[in-house]
Enzyme design. Structure first.
Site, short mmCIF file in Angstrom:
data_model
loop_
_atom_site.label_atom_id
_atom_site.label_comp_id
_atom_site.label_asym_id
_atom_site.label_seq_id
_atom_site.Cartn_x
_atom_site.Cartn_y
_atom_site.Cartn_z
N GLN A 287 0.69 -0.96 -0.31
CA GLN A 287 0.27 0.18 -0.21
C GLN A 287 0.20 1.41 0.06
O GLN A 287 0.30 2.32 -0.45
CB GLN A 287 -1.11 0.02 1.60
N HIS B 78 -7.14 1.98 6.69
CA HIS B 78 -7.84 0.73 7.02
C HIS B 78 -7.85 0.70 9.06
O HIS B 78 -6.47 1.50 9.13
CB HIS B 78 -6.91 -0.20 7.49
#
EC number: 1.1.1.86
Length: 490
Positions: free
Chosen positions: A48, A132
């Site tokens: 990511q 997240h």
């Protein structure tokens, strides 16, 4: 620290779970002025971290990376990822104090320690970003009062964030502002700008909450997105071998089949996927799917219940403290399966053959997508969020399997997703193995024979498929995906 979600009352929990609204395109501008000229530091340069950073830089933003001292000294993979792509790399001490926006993209298990360090160096009134919300929601870590806390959660692994951006498209993203940390009321605009910079405005940006993102994300990745694909790959491959199918052909049928079949789902939902079958095969897949839903309903609901209660997080964090012993055991077990080790099949398989010889795979996908969606909805999660977590992200995960089988999927997803996927597949495999006894010729590995059709049955099956709530919300959401590019199968 305590589980933030569990500290809320019932009404607060419900409000947060139900928060999810698609942002209209008229409120999304590629000019991206909010973050122009700002110092943006990404912490961590894994899947990511690297791929979001590449997209943001290509969108005209100023990106650098903060890595641990030992990562820089030892020139580890994160250092290689950042420096080989021309990014400036510095230590926390050196560059975090200069950052207007610090984006923490380290693994979930490192968040608590990393964020404690970041808060020592972040300048007053700066912004802390996550992709997240696990650390905020499940761990309950407190953040300095002057810091704005936001989230942009792309609905796919980091590799696909980059690949979709390069195609001129993007991946959907949920954005959120932590209600306990928005002292200057600037979080929403910054999160929106960040999401645009990675290309998510082409696919859909949803204004959500940290809680809705975490609970829906955990459910999707554990069940249909990763766990079901993993369990089905292993069991279907073994079934094909049992039927006498060439092992390398069987491997390719499964490995590439998920990508080919789910590509139809991306463009036209479950309806289009089943339209790729003959009418005889469609009816058979529909009824196989009904049986599978009945078998798997208790397992899907248990995973959702354990996610909501915090039981899943508690058990996984215990494994963190145990040096990931359970995770590593499951990882080794999967890597040593026959599917992972079978030889490559070099011949081309025609696209339609994947559908014709993978009728069971279609039925599994239909059952898993609908179950995941339905159970999220009954838990209070909005349809938009449930759609992205149970259907739209599916082809993006399938793409990773097509590259290097389950190894690639488990490599690029987070450790949290990997742990949850193993947990689910460990329970799902025995159920699928037992279900294989119900298969008939034409369900897997060869094409079903055409039979006489009952018009009324076909009409009712088509109506049932098209009227499912995920198909209705899917038609609406796909209207926002104006630049979707088909993937060409090799």
């Amino acid at each position: 620290m305590k589980n933030y979600f569990n500290s809320l009352n019932f009404r607060q929990k419900l409000i947060n779970l139900q928060k999810c609204k698609l942002i209209d395109n008229q409120f999304l501008s590629e000019k991206n002025n909010v973050l122009k000229g700002k110092n943006i530091v990404i912490v961590g340069c894994g899947s990511q971290g690297l791929n979001q950073g590449l997209n943001m830089r290509d969108s005209g933003l100023n990106i650098s990376y903060a890595l641990r001292d030992d990562s820089i000294f030892n020139k580890n993979q994160s250092w290689i990822n950042a420096t080989s792509n021309g990014f400036f790399v510095g230590t926390y001490e050196n560059i975090i104090p200069t950052a207007d926006l610090v984006i923490n993209l380290t693994p979930d298990k490192q968040h608590e320690q990393v964020v404690n360090v970041l808060q020592k160096f972040m300048k007053p009134n700066s912004v802390l970003g996550f992709s997240h919300g696990f650390n905020i929601v499940e761990v309950g870590q407190l953040i300095r009062n002057d810091i704005t806390v936001i989230m942009v959660a792309p609905k796919c692994p980091g590799t696909e964030v980059r690949e979709e951006y390069k195609r001129g498209f993007g991946v959907p993203a949920l954005i959120a502002v932590h209600s306990e940390n928005d002292p200057h009321d600037i979080g929403f605009e910054i999160a929106k700008s960040w999401a645009i910079s990675i290309g998510s405005h082409h696919a859909g940006i949803l204004h959500s909450s940290f809680i809705a993102e975490v609970k829906s994300d955990l459910m999707g990745e554990q069940t249909i997105l990763c766990g079901m694909l993993q369990a089905s790959s292993l069991v279907c491959y073994n079934q094909l071998i049992f039927q006498g199918v060439n092992p390398s052909y069987a491997g390719k049928l499964i490995q590439t089949g998920w990508e080919v079949i789910t590509e139809s789902v991306k463009h036209g939902g479950i309806t289009l996927m089943l339209d790729r079958l003959s009418n005889t095969a469609k009816i058979r897949a529909y009824f196989l799917s009904k049986k599978l839903k009945k078998i798997f309903f208790p397992l899907f609901r248990k995973h959702m219940d354990d996610i909501i209660s915090g039981e899943f997080s508690k058990n996984m964090m215990f494994d963190w403290k145990n040096n990931d012993q359970q995770l590593k055991e499951w990882r080794t077990e999967i890597q040593n399966t026959d599917f992972e080790k079978c030889n490559i099949y070099y011949k081309q398989i025609p696209e339609q053959e994947y559908f014709d010889n993978g009728l069971l795979m279609v039925a599994i996908l239909k059952a898993g997508i609908e179950l995941s969606f339905e159970i999220m909805i009954e838990t209070g999660i909005k349809e938009e969020s449930a759609y992205y977590e149970s259907l739209h992200e599916l082809p993006l995960i399938a793409n990773t399997i097509a590259r290097k089988r389950l190894y690639e999927m488990n490599l690029v997803i987070s450790d949290t997703a990997e742990y949850g996927s193993y947990l689910f597949s460990h329970a799902a495999i025995p159920l699928l193995k037992k279900f294989m006894n119900e298969l008939q010729p034409g369900d897997l590995g060869n094409k079903i024979s055409t039979s006489e059709l009952d018009n009324i049955t076909l009409y009712k099956v088509n109506a049932k498929i098209e009227s499912h709530p995920i198909e209705i919300i899917g038609k609406k959401l796909r209207l926002y995906m104006t630049s979707m590019v088909p993937i060409k199968t090799k």
